[in-house]
Design a protein around this motif. Structure first.
Motif, short mmCIF file in Angstrom:
data_model
loop_
_atom_site.label_atom_id
_atom_site.label_comp_id
_atom_site.label_asym_id
_atom_site.label_seq_id
_atom_site.Cartn_x
_atom_site.Cartn_y
_atom_site.Cartn_z
N TRP A 61 0.88 -1.17 0.00
CA TRP A 61 0.00 0.00 0.00
C TRP A 61 0.91 1.21 0.00
O TRP A 61 1.64 1.42 0.96
CB TRP A 61 -0.89 0.02 1.24
CG TRP A 61 -1.76 -1.18 1.37
CD1 TRP A 61 -1.37 -2.44 1.70
CD2 TRP A 61 -3.17 -1.24 1.15
NE1 TRP A 61 -2.46 -3.28 1.71
CE2 TRP A 61 -3.58 -2.57 1.39
CE3 TRP A 61 -4.14 -0.28 0.81
CZ2 TRP A 61 -4.89 -2.97 1.27
CZ3 TRP A 61 -5.45 -0.68 0.70
CH2 TRP A 61 -5.82 -2.01 0.92
N SER A 63 1.58 5.49 -1.05
CA SER A 63 0.88 6.76 -1.31
C SER A 63 1.88 7.88 -1.52
O SER A 63 3.04 7.82 -1.08
CB SER A 63 -0.05 7.10 -0.14
OG SER A 63 0.70 7.30 1.03
N ASP A 64 1.40 8.90 -2.19
CA ASP A 64 2.19 10.11 -2.43
C ASP A 64 1.21 11.24 -2.73
O ASP A 64 0.09 11.00 -3.20
CB ASP A 64 3.13 9.92 -3.63
CG ASP A 64 4.25 10.95 -3.67
OD1 ASP A 64 5.38 10.62 -3.24
OD2 ASP A 64 3.99 12.09 -4.11
N ILE A 70 1.92 9.02 -8.69
CA ILE A 70 1.08 7.83 -8.49
C ILE A 70 0.70 7.22 -9.84
O ILE A 70 0.68 5.98 -9.99
CB ILE A 70 -0.16 8.18 -7.63
CG1 ILE A 70 0.28 8.49 -6.19
CG2 ILE A 70 -1.19 7.06 -7.65
CD1 ILE A 70 0.99 7.34 -5.46
N PHE A 88 -1.99 1.85 -4.97
CA PHE A 88 -1.40 3.19 -4.96
C PHE A 88 -2.49 4.22 -4.74
O PHE A 88 -3.57 4.13 -5.33
CB PHE A 88 -0.68 3.48 -6.28
CG PHE A 88 0.60 2.71 -6.43
CD1 PHE A 88 1.72 3.02 -5.67
CD2 PHE A 88 0.69 1.67 -7.35
CE1 PHE A 88 2.90 2.30 -5.81
CE2 PHE A 88 1.86 0.95 -7.49
CZ PHE A 88 2.97 1.27 -6.73
N GLN A 89 -2.18 5.23 -3.93
CA GLN A 89 -3.18 6.21 -3.54
C GLN A 89 -2.56 7.60 -3.50
O GLN A 89 -1.44 7.76 -2.99
CB GLN A 89 -3.69 5.83 -2.14
CG GLN A 89 -4.79 6.69 -1.61
CD GLN A 89 -5.05 6.42 -0.12
OE1 GLN A 89 -4.44 5.52 0.48
NE2 GLN A 89 -5.92 7.18 0.47
N HIS A 91 -2.34 10.84 -1.65
CA HIS A 91 -2.65 11.18 -0.24
C HIS A 91 -1.67 12.25 0.24
O HIS A 91 -0.46 12.13 0.01
CB HIS A 91 -2.53 9.92 0.63
CG HIS A 91 -2.77 10.20 2.08
ND1 HIS A 91 -4.03 10.23 2.63
CD2 HIS A 91 -1.91 10.50 3.09
CE1 HIS A 91 -3.95 10.52 3.92
NE2 HIS A 91 -2.66 10.68 4.22
N PRO A 98 -2.25 7.54 5.69
CA PRO A 98 -3.47 6.95 5.11
C PRO A 98 -4.03 5.89 6.07
O PRO A 98 -3.29 5.31 6.86
CB PRO A 98 -2.97 6.29 3.82
CG PRO A 98 -1.58 6.71 3.62
CD PRO A 98 -1.05 7.26 4.89
#
Ligand SMILES: C[S@@+](CC[C@H](N)C(=O)[O-])C[C@H]1O[C@@H](n2cnc3c(N)ncnc32)[C@H](O)[C@@H]1O
Length: 181
Positions: A61, A63-64, A70, A88-89, A91, A98
């Protein structure tokens, strides 16, 4: 994060091609990383380390704050055949970590520093889980508000078992294990 800062990161992430690779400042200690279970990476950039972790067998998991980063990370995971193991998120870490995953066998934060996240990152670890952090440092480097002060990482994560830590040439890194109970 301000819109201007976000755009600046987007511009930086438009350049260069990514390929799966261990996080450079931690490359000498990746033998301490788990090869199964769940990983959470924060500020993952273009996903090079996240995809490398997924290829090693972890469910990742990552995030960026940058949509460009992303997007590149998702394409890299597709190209490498591990999209099914990567979430991928977009955030903004100014809002905290997250919410997913709720617990992780590995928490990775490579070349991003926000001391407000130190506690939450340690708390996200499963018992016996591994925390891996690298950041710019004032040790052997210039002073600056984006840099860890000397000794910052071992101090911040004192309740974990420190397996490897160092600081020199303007970088600080640490790998530590959560208590097993
Ligand atoms: C120096 S880069 C490191 C990227 C990646 N971890 C690596 O080592 O290649 C810092 C990363 O932090 C991300 N970032 C900066 N501020 C952020 C924020 N507030 N929330 C989430 N990501 C952020 C940037 O988009 C960038 O990808």
């Amino acid at each position: 994060m301000s819109e201007e800062d976000r755009r600046r990161w987007d511009e930086r992430h438009r350049e260069g091609g990514g390929r799966p690779a261990p996080p450079p400042v931690l490359a000498h200690v990746v033998h301490l990383f788990p090869t199964e279970g769940t990983a959470m990476e924060v500020a993952c950039g273009r996903g090079e380390a996240a995809v490398w972790l997924a290829r090693r067998g972890l469910e990742v998991w990552a995030s960026d704050v940058s949509e460009v980063a992303i997007g590149a990370a998702r394409r890299l995971a597709e190209r490498c055949g591990v999209a099914h193991r990567c979430q991928f998120q977009v955030h903004d870490l100014d809002d905290g970590l997250p919410s997913e995953p709720p617990v992780a066998d590995l928490v990775l934060c490579h070349m991003f520093r926000d001391p407000r996240l130190y506690g939450p990152m340690a708390e996200r670890l499963r018992p016996g889980g591994i925390l891996a952090v690298a950041t710019l440092s004032e040790a052997g480097g210039e002073p600056g508000r984006f840099r860890a002060r000397p000794g910052e990482l071992p101090d911040a994560f004192a309740r974990l078992e420190i397996l490897e830590a160092g600081e020199s040439e303007g970088r600080a890194w640490m790998v530590a294990r959560a208590p097993s109970t």
